[in-house]
Scaffold this motif. Structure first.
Motif, PDB file in Angstrom:
ATOM      1  N   THR A  69       0.781  -1.126   0.046  1.00 33.13           N
ATOM      2  CA  THR A  69       0.079  -0.079  -0.058  1.00 33.13           C
ATOM      3  C   THR A  69       0.769   1.244  -0.068  1.00 33.13           C
ATOM      4  O   THR A  69       1.961   1.173   0.616  1.00 33.13           O
ATOM      5  CB  THR A  69      -0.814  -0.050   1.349  1.00 33.13           C
ATOM      6  OG1 THR A  69      -0.310  -0.114   2.334  1.00 33.13           O
ATOM      7  CG2 THR A  69      -1.746  -1.192   1.148  1.00 33.13           C
ATOM      8  N   ARG A  70       0.422   2.129  -0.655  1.00 33.98           N
ATOM      9  CA  ARG A  70       1.285   3.449  -0.671  1.00 33.98           C
ATOM     10  C   ARG A  70       0.377   4.594   0.528  1.00 33.98           C
ATOM     11  O   ARG A  70      -0.774   4.615   0.322  1.00 33.98           O
ATOM     12  CB  ARG A  70       1.204   4.299  -1.932  1.00 33.98           C
ATOM     13  CG  ARG A  70       1.609   5.704  -1.680  1.00 33.98           C
ATOM     14  CD  ARG A  70       2.308   6.192  -3.174  1.00 33.98           C
ATOM     15  NE  ARG A  70       3.405   5.633  -3.805  1.00 33.98           N
ATOM     16  CZ  ARG A  70       3.393   4.627  -4.779  1.00 33.98           C
ATOM     17  NH1 ARG A  70       2.431   4.314  -5.333  1.00 33.98           N
ATOM     18  NH2 ARG A  70       4.348   4.021  -4.947  1.00 33.98           N
ATOM     19  N   HIS A  87      -3.681   5.316   0.127  1.00 29.25           N
ATOM     20  CA  HIS A  87      -4.229   5.810  -1.055  1.00 29.25           C
ATOM     21  C   HIS A  87      -4.022   5.100  -2.434  1.00 29.25           C
ATOM     22  O   HIS A  87      -4.191   5.497  -3.603  1.00 29.25           O
ATOM     23  CB  HIS A  87      -4.065   7.243  -1.220  1.00 29.25           C
ATOM     24  CG  HIS A  87      -2.508   7.696  -0.997  1.00 29.25           C
ATOM     25  ND1 HIS A  87      -1.737   7.729  -2.059  1.00 29.25           N
ATOM     26  CD2 HIS A  87      -1.874   8.123  -0.119  1.00 29.25           C
ATOM     27  CE1 HIS A  87      -0.559   8.022  -1.811  1.00 29.25           C
ATOM     28  NE2 HIS A  87      -0.910   8.428  -0.694  1.00 29.25           N
ATOM     29  N   ALA A  88      -3.186   3.953  -1.985  1.00 28.41           N
ATOM     30  CA  ALA A  88      -3.004   3.316  -3.360  1.00 28.41           C
ATOM     31  C   ALA A  88      -2.493   1.708  -2.681  1.00 28.41           C
ATOM     32  O   ALA A  88      -2.140   1.560  -1.804  1.00 28.41           O
ATOM     33  CB  ALA A  88      -1.741   3.575  -4.236  1.00 28.41           C
ATOM     34  N   GLY A  90      -1.386  -2.707  -4.346  1.00 25.72           N
ATOM     35  CA  GLY A  90      -1.261  -3.347  -5.341  1.00 25.72           C
ATOM     36  C   GLY A  90      -0.458  -4.747  -4.892  1.00 25.72           C
ATOM     37  O   GLY A  90       0.007  -4.698  -3.484  1.00 25.72           O
ATOM     38  N   THR A  93       3.679  -3.555  -6.298  1.00 29.78           N
ATOM     39  CA  THR A  93       3.779  -2.050  -6.272  1.00 29.78           C
ATOM     40  C   THR A  93       2.369  -1.235  -5.940  1.00 29.78           C
ATOM     41  O   THR A  93       1.501  -2.175  -6.969  1.00 29.78           O
ATOM     42  CB  THR A  93       4.548  -1.649  -7.508  1.00 29.78           C
ATOM     43  OG1 THR A  93       3.901  -1.937  -8.547  1.00 29.78           O
ATOM     44  CG2 THR A  93       6.066  -1.935  -7.344  1.00 29.78           C
ATOM     45  N   PRO A  94       2.245  -0.653  -5.290  1.00 32.29           N
ATOM     46  CA  PRO A  94       0.764   0.022  -5.003  1.00 32.29           C
ATOM     47  C   PRO A  94       0.566   0.960  -6.243  1.00 32.29           C
ATOM     48  O   PRO A  94       0.530   2.215  -6.112  1.00 32.29           O
ATOM     49  CB  PRO A  94       1.015   0.648  -3.703  1.00 32.29           C
ATOM     50  CG  PRO A  94       2.483   1.134  -3.575  1.00 32.29           C
ATOM     51  CD  PRO A  94       3.362   0.036  -4.355  1.00 32.29           C
ATOM     52  N   SER A  95       0.153   0.424  -7.303  1.00 28.30           N
ATOM     53  CA  SER A  95      -0.296   1.045  -8.515  1.00 28.30           C
ATOM     54  C   SER A  95      -1.716   1.533  -8.586  1.00 28.30           C
ATOM     55  O   SER A  95      -1.942   2.153  -9.542  1.00 28.30           O
ATOM     56  CB  SER A  95       0.231   0.365  -9.771  1.00 28.30           C
ATOM     57  OG  SER A  95      -0.021  -1.006  -9.724  1.00 28.30           O
ATOM     58  N   LEU A  96      -2.539   0.838  -8.031  1.00 32.07           N
ATOM     59  CA  LEU A  96      -4.009   1.026  -8.093  1.00 32.07           C
ATOM     60  C   LEU A  96      -4.258   2.142  -7.133  1.00 32.07           C
ATOM     61  O   LEU A  96      -4.419   1.994  -6.018  1.00 32.07           O
ATOM     62  CB  LEU A  96      -5.067  -0.196  -7.876  1.00 32.07           C
ATOM     63  CG  LEU A  96      -6.216  -0.123  -8.087  1.00 32.07           C
ATOM     64  CD1 LEU A  96      -6.730   0.259  -9.347  1.00 32.07           C
ATOM     65  CD2 LEU A  96      -7.046  -1.526  -7.573  1.00 32.07           C
ATOM     66  N   ARG A  97      -4.626   3.502  -7.721  1.00 32.09           N
ATOM     67  CA  ARG A  97      -4.629   4.551  -6.933  1.00 32.09           C
ATOM     68  C   ARG A  97      -6.217   4.612  -6.362  1.00 32.09           C
ATOM     69  O   ARG A  97      -7.107   4.334  -7.344  1.00 32.09           O
ATOM     70  CB  ARG A  97      -4.344   6.016  -7.415  1.00 32.09           C
ATOM     71  CG  ARG A  97      -2.715   5.581  -7.633  1.00 32.09           C
ATOM     72  CD  ARG A  97      -2.259   7.011  -8.171  1.00 32.09           C
ATOM     73  NE  ARG A  97      -0.861   6.554  -8.561  1.00 32.09           N
ATOM     74  CZ  ARG A  97      -0.243   7.545  -9.424  1.00 32.09           C
ATOM     75  NH1 ARG A  97      -0.611   8.688  -9.884  1.00 32.09           N
ATOM     76  NH2 ARG A  97       1.122   7.409  -9.523  1.00 32.09           N
ATOM     77  N   GLY A  98      -6.673   5.261  -5.372  1.00 31.68           N
ATOM     78  CA  GLY A  98      -7.935   5.684  -5.025  1.00 31.68           C
ATOM     79  C   GLY A  98      -8.063   5.792  -3.526  1.00 31.68           C
ATOM     80  O   GLY A  98      -7.193   5.195  -2.612  1.00 31.68           O
TER      81      GLY A  98
END
Length: 168
Positions: A69-70, A87-88, A90, A93-98
């Motif tokens: 997670t980011r 807020h991200a 994956g 890597t945390p590439s799915l943002r929202g």
């Protein structure tokens, strides 16, 4: 259908100083020591202490599932409050943002130590309740995220009490 619970919170008294607790809990690289899911974090720009805007990638595990997670620190008030938003997400890597969640720790001096309150807020406000209910039950083995996080918070706070409340 009942609207889903968007916030879960629990407190525990830890026999330690608020500033000492804040210093440990506000270091995301140490979270894996007491969280049932988090396995630590990598801080983008390491510093001696947390600061608002500090970003980190959380490393998580539940059963055989692993994900990252980011996160961004949203409050860093030494001895009082530490908070961050997720807020991200994956796999590697945390590439799915929202918007995903917000986590907060409050520290209140009390006779015998510090009352630490951990709060989780579900930021998935754009998700219809019915969609969230199905998703939650799949990824938590049949629970709502609120019930699942209630259990995680309970375990985390007891671990904090056991680890950080012990004499040095």
């Amino acid at each position: 259908m009942v609207a889903r619970t968007m916030t879960v919170s629990e407190s525990i008294l830890i026999p330690a100083d608020p500033l000492a607790l804040y210093e440990r809990i506000s270091d995301p690289t140490q979270m894996g020591g007491w969280s049932p899911e988090n396995r630590g974090a990598t801080v983008a720009e390491p510093r001696e202490s947390a600061y608002v805007g500090m970003m980190f990638v959380g490393h998580n595990k539940r059963g055989i599932a692993r994900w990252t997670t980011r996160c961004t620190v949203t409050a860093a008030d030494p001895g009082e409050r530490f908070a961050f938003r997720v807020h991200a997400i994956g796999l590697r890597t945390p590439s799915l943002r929202g918007p995903i969640a917000n986590w907060e720790y409050r520290f209140e001096p009390e006779a015998g130590g510090t009352r630490v309150t951990e709060t989780w807020n579900d930021d998935r406000t754009g998700w219809p309740d019915s969609v969230a209910a199905v998703f939650d039950r799949i990824v938590t083995s049949g629970k709502s995220f609120a019930d699942f996080q209630r259990g995680n918070i309970h375990v985390t706070l007891r671990n904090l009490q056991r680890i950080l409340g012990a004499p040095a």
